[in-house]
Design a protein around this motif. Structure first.
Motif, PDB file in Angstrom:
ATOM      1  N   PRO A   1       0.816  -1.318   0.016  1.00 16.57           N
ATOM      2  CA  PRO A   1      -0.059  -0.046  -0.021  1.00 16.57           C
ATOM      3  C   PRO A   1       0.897   1.225   0.074  1.00 16.57           C
ATOM      4  O   PRO A   1       0.245   2.492  -0.568  1.00 16.57           O
ATOM      5  N   ASN A   2       2.154   1.165   0.441  1.00 13.48           N
ATOM      6  CA  ASN A   2       2.813   2.464   0.216  1.00 13.48           C
ATOM      7  C   ASN A   2       3.504   2.465  -1.136  1.00 13.48           C
ATOM      8  O   ASN A   2       4.159   3.480  -1.270  1.00 13.48           O
ATOM      9  N   ALA A   3       3.565   1.692  -1.854  1.00 11.77           N
ATOM     10  CA  ALA A   3       4.037   1.803  -3.339  1.00 11.77           C
ATOM     11  C   ALA A   3       3.181   2.739  -4.383  1.00 11.77           C
ATOM     12  O   ALA A   3       2.098   2.666  -3.838  1.00 11.77           O
ATOM     13  N   SER A   4       3.712   3.015  -5.192  1.00 14.70           N
ATOM     14  CA  SER A   4       2.950   3.830  -6.172  1.00 14.70           C
ATOM     15  C   SER A   4       2.234   2.578  -7.122  1.00 14.70           C
ATOM     16  O   SER A   4       2.550   1.528  -7.132  1.00 14.70           O
ATOM     17  N   VAL A   5       1.012   3.272  -7.607  1.00 14.15           N
ATOM     18  CA  VAL A   5       0.055   2.569  -8.181  1.00 14.15           C
ATOM     19  C   VAL A   5       0.035   2.757  -9.656  1.00 14.15           C
ATOM     20  O   VAL A   5      -0.405   4.033  -9.982  1.00 14.15           O
ATOM     21  N   TYR A   6       0.791   1.827 -10.545  1.00 16.15           N
ATOM     22  CA  TYR A   6       0.653   2.237 -12.025  1.00 16.15           C
ATOM     23  C   TYR A   6       0.165   1.103 -12.728  1.00 16.15           C
ATOM     24  O   TYR A   6      -0.425   1.441 -13.929  1.00 16.15           O
ATOM     25  N   ALA A   7      -0.004  -0.199 -12.160  1.00 15.83           N
ATOM     26  CA  ALA A   7      -0.878  -1.114 -12.888  1.00 15.83           C
ATOM     27  C   ALA A   7      -1.858  -1.357 -12.262  1.00 15.83           C
ATOM     28  O   ALA A   7      -2.052  -2.101 -11.294  1.00 15.83           O
TER      29      ALA A   7
ATOM     30  N   ALA B   1     -16.583   0.789 -18.184  1.00 13.58           N
ATOM     31  CA  ALA B   1     -15.782   1.252 -17.119  1.00 13.58           C
ATOM     32  C   ALA B   1     -14.397   1.524 -18.061  1.00 13.58           C
ATOM     33  O   ALA B   1     -13.818   2.696 -17.607  1.00 13.58           O
ATOM     34  N   GLY B   2     -14.063   0.666 -18.868  1.00 13.64           N
ATOM     35  CA  GLY B   2     -12.859   0.988 -19.451  1.00 13.64           C
ATOM     36  C   GLY B   2     -12.683   2.035 -20.519  1.00 13.64           C
ATOM     37  O   GLY B   2     -11.834   2.732 -20.480  1.00 13.64           O
ATOM     38  N   GLU B   3     -13.878   2.181 -21.109  1.00 21.19           N
ATOM     39  CA  GLU B   3     -14.262   3.210 -22.090  1.00 21.19           C
ATOM     40  C   GLU B   3     -14.268   4.613 -21.550  1.00 21.19           C
ATOM     41  O   GLU B   3     -13.598   5.642 -21.713  1.00 21.19           O
ATOM     42  N   TYR B   4     -14.745   4.600 -20.398  1.00 17.34           N
ATOM     43  CA  TYR B   4     -14.819   5.772 -19.368  1.00 17.34           C
ATOM     44  C   TYR B   4     -13.492   6.371 -18.866  1.00 17.34           C
ATOM     45  O   TYR B   4     -12.888   7.466 -19.140  1.00 17.34           O
ATOM     46  N   LEU B   5     -12.869   5.185 -18.365  1.00 14.99           N
ATOM     47  CA  LEU B   5     -11.352   5.461 -17.710  1.00 14.99           C
ATOM     48  C   LEU B   5     -10.377   5.812 -18.722  1.00 14.99           C
ATOM     49  O   LEU B   5      -9.437   6.549 -18.266  1.00 14.99           O
ATOM     50  N   CYS B   6     -10.604   5.546 -20.126  1.00 11.73           N
ATOM     51  CA  CYS B   6      -9.466   6.069 -21.150  1.00 11.73           C
ATOM     52  C   CYS B   6      -9.493   7.353 -21.316  1.00 11.73           C
ATOM     53  O   CYS B   6      -8.595   7.890 -21.873  1.00 11.73           O
TER      54      CYS B   6
ATOM     55  N   TYR C   1      -8.992   9.368 -18.893  1.00 10.55           N
ATOM     56  CA  TYR C   1      -8.251   9.741 -17.804  1.00 10.55           C
ATOM     57  C   TYR C   1      -6.926   8.965 -17.415  1.00 10.55           C
ATOM     58  O   TYR C   1      -5.845   9.375 -17.324  1.00 10.55           O
ATOM     59  N   PHE C   2      -6.659   7.708 -18.233  1.00  9.23           N
ATOM     60  CA  PHE C   2      -5.601   6.765 -18.110  1.00  9.23           C
ATOM     61  C   PHE C   2      -5.431   6.101 -19.535  1.00  9.23           C
ATOM     62  O   PHE C   2      -6.176   5.776 -20.208  1.00  9.23           O
ATOM     63  N   LYS C   3      -4.260   5.761 -19.534  1.00  8.94           N
ATOM     64  CA  LYS C   3      -4.130   4.481 -20.600  1.00  8.94           C
ATOM     65  C   LYS C   3      -4.909   3.360 -20.425  1.00  8.94           C
ATOM     66  O   LYS C   3      -4.671   2.794 -19.145  1.00  8.94           O
ATOM     67  N   VAL C   4      -5.680   2.749 -21.272  1.00  4.26           N
ATOM     68  CA  VAL C   4      -6.330   1.582 -20.782  1.00  4.26           C
ATOM     69  C   VAL C   4      -5.679   0.183 -21.949  1.00  4.26           C
ATOM     70  O   VAL C   4      -6.036   0.846 -23.109  1.00  4.26           O
ATOM     71  N   LEU C   5      -5.688  -0.725 -21.450  1.00  2.00           N
ATOM     72  CA  LEU C   5      -5.063  -1.811 -22.399  1.00  2.00           C
ATOM     73  C   LEU C   5      -6.204  -2.872 -22.159  1.00  2.00           C
ATOM     74  O   LEU C   5      -6.398  -3.406 -21.084  1.00  2.00           O
ATOM     75  N   ASP C   6      -6.723  -3.340 -23.288  1.00  2.00           N
ATOM     76  CA  ASP C   6      -7.859  -4.316 -23.233  1.00  2.00           C
ATOM     77  C   ASP C   6      -7.225  -5.794 -23.784  1.00  2.00           C
ATOM     78  O   ASP C   6      -6.686  -5.662 -24.664  1.00  2.00           O
ATOM     79  N   ALA C   7      -7.502  -6.774 -22.799  1.00  2.43           N
ATOM     80  CA  ALA C   7      -6.761  -8.101 -23.225  1.00  2.43           C
ATOM     81  C   ALA C   7      -7.363  -8.506 -24.133  1.00  2.43           C
ATOM     82  O   ALA C   7      -6.859  -9.076 -25.059  1.00  2.43           O
ATOM     83  N   ASP C   8      -8.578  -8.324 -24.380  1.00  2.56           N
ATOM     84  CA  ASP C   8      -9.508  -8.961 -25.505  1.00  2.56           C
ATOM     85  C   ASP C   8      -9.118  -8.248 -26.775  1.00  2.56           C
ATOM     86  O   ASP C   8      -8.752  -8.904 -28.004  1.00  2.56           O
ATOM     87  N   ALA C   9      -8.629  -7.043 -26.675  1.00  2.00           N
ATOM     88  CA  ALA C   9      -8.096  -6.397 -28.094  1.00  2.00           C
ATOM     89  C   ALA C   9      -6.616  -6.800 -28.402  1.00  2.00           C
ATOM     90  O   ALA C   9      -6.478  -6.902 -29.563  1.00  2.00           O
ATOM     91  N   LEU C  10      -5.842  -7.185 -27.182  1.00  2.00           N
ATOM     92  CA  LEU C  10      -4.765  -7.799 -27.512  1.00  2.00           C
ATOM     93  C   LEU C  10      -4.792  -8.971 -28.304  1.00  2.00           C
ATOM     94  O   LEU C  10      -4.119  -9.399 -29.226  1.00  2.00           O
TER      95      LEU C  10
ATOM     96  N   VAL D   1       3.583   5.293 -15.760  1.00  3.48           N
ATOM     97  CA  VAL D   1       2.450   5.446 -16.418  1.00  3.48           C
ATOM     98  C   VAL D   1       1.389   4.641 -15.846  1.00  3.48           C
ATOM     99  O   VAL D   1       1.550   3.360 -16.214  1.00  3.48           O
ATOM    100  N   VAL D   2       0.541   5.536 -15.531  1.00  2.90           N
ATOM    101  CA  VAL D   2      -0.778   4.747 -14.841  1.00  2.90           C
ATOM    102  C   VAL D   2      -1.516   4.181 -15.909  1.00  2.90           C
ATOM    103  O   VAL D   2      -2.011   4.926 -16.734  1.00  2.90           O
ATOM    104  N   THR D   3      -1.483   2.771 -15.864  1.00  8.15           N
ATOM    105  CA  THR D   3      -2.438   2.070 -16.945  1.00  8.15           C
ATOM    106  C   THR D   3      -3.533   1.021 -16.336  1.00  8.15           C
ATOM    107  O   THR D   3      -3.145   0.383 -15.458  1.00  8.15           O
TER     108      THR D   3
END
Length: 194
Positions: free
Chosen positions: A6-12, A26-31, A33-42, A114-116
């Protein structure tokens, strides 16, 4: 619960949920503000660009699954989703490649600070919570899921129930996540919670 300090930075940040729970919304909304990577898109990208994967799928499931050097997802889906053995075969081929890509992207998020947000439908089923800094689970009642599946996918109620029953139960996922967000109400309320 993820093993994040909990004291470390949150990036992933992991984002997951059952079918028709609202994780994609939720992913579409959050993109915004943040980089969003979709496993299905991968997976879809690999189906279109990885010649070795395309060849393996043609070998395992037939040339009918390949069109112009790319995997025809609709035909492949029709072959595997009603056949658990074929689906397991497909997962055994695809998941290691997706896992390699996700691991590289999680490392990149940490090294570049980079927060992702990683949208991973089967996050807990494949223990990705171990590699992520925190996990947000989106969920809704089974009745809401069924209604959304019927509306979106035009399936029978029996098919919809079978899809929901085949997934890890929401209560099990809630024990593994860091944060839970209910998505049974209106969209604006959901966006406010996000």
């Amino acid at each position: 619960m993820s093993t994040h300090n909990p004291n470390a930075s949150v990036y992933a940040i992991g984002l997951t949920g059952g079918i028709s729970s609202g994780k994609t919304v939720a992913g579409e909304y959050l993109c915004k503000y943040f980089k969003v990577l979709d496993a299905d898109a991968l997976v879809h990208e690999l189906y279109d660009t990885d010649p070795i994967l395309v060849e393996r799928i043609a070998e395992e499931f037939g040339d009918i699954c390949v069109e112009r050097g790319k995997v025809d997802r609709k035909i492949l889906g029709s072959l595997v989703f009603k056949n658990p053995q074929a689906l397991n075969q497909l997962n055994a081929i695809v998941h290691p490649l997706v896992g390699k890509s996700l691991s590289a992207e999680i490392s990149k998020a940490h090294s570049e600070r980079v927060v992702t947000v990683f949208l991973i439908p089967l996050l807990f089923e494949h223990n990705w919570q171990e590699d992520l800094d925190t996990v947000l689970l989106v969920g809704c009642s089974e009745q809401t899921q069924l209604e959304r599946i019927l509306l979106r996918d035009h399936r029978s109620i029996d098919e919809a129930r079978a899809i929901v029953a085949a997934q890890m139960p929401l209560e099990e996922k809630r024990l593994l996540c860091d944060s839970f967000l209910s998505n049974d109400a209106d969209l604006e309320g959901f966006y406010e919670k996000l």
